[in-house]
Design a protein around this motif. Structure first.
Motif, short mmCIF file in Angstrom:
data_model
loop_
_atom_site.label_atom_id
_atom_site.label_comp_id
_atom_site.label_asym_id
_atom_site.label_seq_id
_atom_site.Cartn_x
_atom_site.Cartn_y
_atom_site.Cartn_z
N SER A 110 0.82 -1.21 0.00
CA SER A 110 0.00 0.00 0.00
C SER A 110 0.85 1.26 0.00
CB SER A 110 -0.92 0.01 1.23
OG SER A 110 -1.88 -1.01 1.16
N ARG A 111 2.14 1.10 -0.24
CA ARG A 111 3.05 2.24 -0.16
C ARG A 111 2.63 3.38 -1.09
NH1 ARG A 111 7.81 4.40 -2.38
NH2 ARG A 111 9.25 5.20 -0.76
N ASN A 112 2.34 3.04 -2.34
CA ASN A 112 2.00 4.09 -3.30
C ASN A 112 0.64 4.72 -3.02
OD1 ASN A 112 4.32 4.20 -5.09
ND2 ASN A 112 3.80 2.10 -5.62
N LYS A 113 -0.24 3.99 -2.33
CA LYS A 113 -1.51 4.60 -1.92
C LYS A 113 -1.26 5.76 -0.98
CE LYS A 113 -4.04 0.17 -1.72
NZ LYS A 113 -4.83 -0.70 -0.82
N ILE A 114 -0.48 5.49 0.07
CA ILE A 114 -0.30 6.51 1.10
C ILE A 114 0.51 7.69 0.58
CG2 ILE A 114 1.86 5.78 2.27
CD1 ILE A 114 0.19 5.98 4.91
N LEU A 115 1.41 7.44 -0.37
CA LEU A 115 2.17 8.54 -0.96
C LEU A 115 1.27 9.43 -1.81
CD1 LEU A 115 5.50 6.77 -2.01
CD2 LEU A 115 5.04 8.09 0.06
N MET A 116 0.47 8.83 -2.68
CA MET A 116 -0.39 9.62 -3.55
C MET A 116 -1.44 10.40 -2.76
SD MET A 116 -3.54 9.90 -5.28
CE MET A 116 -4.33 8.30 -5.37
N LEU A 117 -2.08 9.74 -1.80
CA LEU A 117 -3.14 10.39 -1.04
C LEU A 117 -2.62 11.53 -0.18
CD1 LEU A 117 -5.22 7.26 0.01
CD2 LEU A 117 -5.87 9.00 -1.66
N ASN A 118 -1.36 11.46 0.21
CA ASN A 118 -0.79 12.52 1.03
C ASN A 118 -0.03 13.56 0.22
OD1 ASN A 118 -0.96 12.12 4.22
ND2 ASN A 118 -1.00 10.12 3.24
N GLU A 119 -0.04 13.40 -1.09
CA GLU A 119 0.64 14.37 -1.95
C GLU A 119 -0.32 15.04 -2.92
OE1 GLU A 119 3.85 12.16 -3.71
OE2 GLU A 119 4.93 11.96 -1.82
N GLU A 120 -0.99 14.26 -3.77
CA GLU A 120 -1.78 14.83 -4.86
C GLU A 120 -3.11 15.43 -4.40
OE1 GLU A 120 -0.63 15.34 -7.83
OE2 GLU A 120 1.25 14.46 -7.16
#
Length: 382
Positions: free
Chosen positions: A138-148
């Motif tokens: 789920s790494r890319n989930k948390i990165l995208m949701l906290n950035e984009e």
């Protein structure tokens, strides 16, 4: 309560993943969530709401900084000191140790403190899900949701006045144009959608089988092709097309020559190659658009679809379960659509979806297929 937990253990052990098992698991979670809520004093509840973003920020920092990967149990299950992690990643040791300690709290639960002298940590099962190497990462989930989308959420109070999305309020442009003009953001989004697709594909293939073993599956708005790659892995005889605005820069590693990528807009006439499709898949597509634009998308599919083919919409269908926790999650996603996308983008009821298909000219009634997930499947036969 103990009887319910024992029954849940029996179901999970003896029946494997199925709808009954899923419902029992969700019901058990709802009971514990209700108990937590009724035993939390209102002032504490308000403070939890006010500080909830802090938990997300800690999880994001632990992931983005590389701390989670450095602790990865796939390579080193031995407890590692926070000072060693800081030295390895060139981080400030005091800040690193304090943030890692916060990651052990019961509300975050990504790290486990294994010893105090010096403070040493391992990953919890939830923490392992945020490692790059985990098969269901789920790494890319948390990165995208906290950035984009994070800044867009902060503009929600202005959206209430203007009727514009939080993304427009915060950036002056719409989300999809931003992705098309920003390749790193587009890649991050595609990787996040790939991460979201892992569980979606698993629950989809556990609950649905194509009407033909050698079906041609066409993923409309298929991004980098990760959903189709998962389906070809689960259904060895199928092939298909992944259709989106552009050919992906980074297709999924597991894709093979049974997947062909096509570029174009689903608001325009679809490529002639898609006339061979037996299944048109729309996963997390219709909720991004207003009713008017959803009808346009469905009309383009109907124009190209052959008789007997199926159109499958996978989304969070409001009111399709009796679970408070699942319906609450759908309501949060509904507001996320309001924050991120054009006016009218939203989650819908099954009746709403049926109305969209009828407005697009489909003659047969839609059917609802529950999945082992917060999402459901809406199917219409052409």
């Amino acid at each position: 309560m103990m009887i319910l937990v024992a029954y849940l253990a029996f179901v999970l052990t003896n029946m494997g993943p199925n709808l009954l098992c899923f419902k029992v698991l969700v019901a058990t979670n709802d009971i514990f969530a209700s108990l937590t809520f009724v035993t939390t004093p209102p002032p504490v509840h308000i403070m939890n709401l006010a500080t909830a973003y802090q938990q997300s920020e800690i999880a994001y920092a632990l992931t983005k900084s590389g701390i989670i990967d450095a602790l990865s149990s796939f390579s080193s299950p031995t407890p590692t000191s926070c000072t060693s992690i800081a030295a390895e990643l060139s981080l400030d040791p005091e800040f690193t140790c304090r943030v890692m300690s916060a990651g052990t709290s019961s509300t975050i639960n990504l790290l486990k403190l294994s010893s105090t002298s010096p403070p040493s940590f391992t990953l919890t099962p939830s923490g392992e899900l945020l490692t790059s190497a985990h098969p269901s990462s789920s790494r890319n989930k948390i990165l995208m949701l906290n950035e984009e989308t994070k800044v867009a959420w902060h503009e929600l109070h202005n959206s209430l006045k203007s009727g514009k999305s939080g993304f427009v309020e915060s950036t002056g442009g719409n989300f999809w144009s931003h992705l098309e003009s920003n390749p790193p953001a587009r890649l991050q989004f595609d990787l996040a959608m790939e991460a979201f697709s892992v569980d979606a594909v698993r629950s989809f293939t556990a609950s649905f089988s194509p009407h033909k073993s050698d079906a041609v599956v066409c993923d409309i708005g298929g991004g980098n092709g990760s959903v189709l790659a998962g389906l070809t892995n689960a259904w060895p005889l199928i092939a298909g097309f992944s259709f989106d605005l552009s050919i992906p820069v980074s297709p999924p590693a597991q894709h093979d020559d049974r997947i062909e990528f096509l570029a174009g807009s689903f608001f325009d006439a679809l490529p002639f190659e898609l006339a061979s499709c037996d299944l048109f898949l729309l996963k997390f597509i219709l909720h991004d658009w207003s009713d008017e634009n959803c009808v346009k998308i469905l009309q383009r599919i109907k124009e190209r679809a052959k008789p007997g083919s199926r159109v499958l919409g996978i989304d969070m269908i409001l009111g399709s379960t009796t679970s408070p926790s699942l319906e609450s999650g759908k309501n949060m996603m509904d507001v996320n659509m309001l924050v991120s996308n054009e006016p009218g983008a939203r989650e819908r009821t099954f009746e709403d979806y049926g109305g969209l298909f009828l407005a697009a000219g489909f003659e047969k009634q839609a059917s609802l297929i529950p999945l082992l997930d917060i999402m459901s499947l809406v199917q219409v036969i052409v």
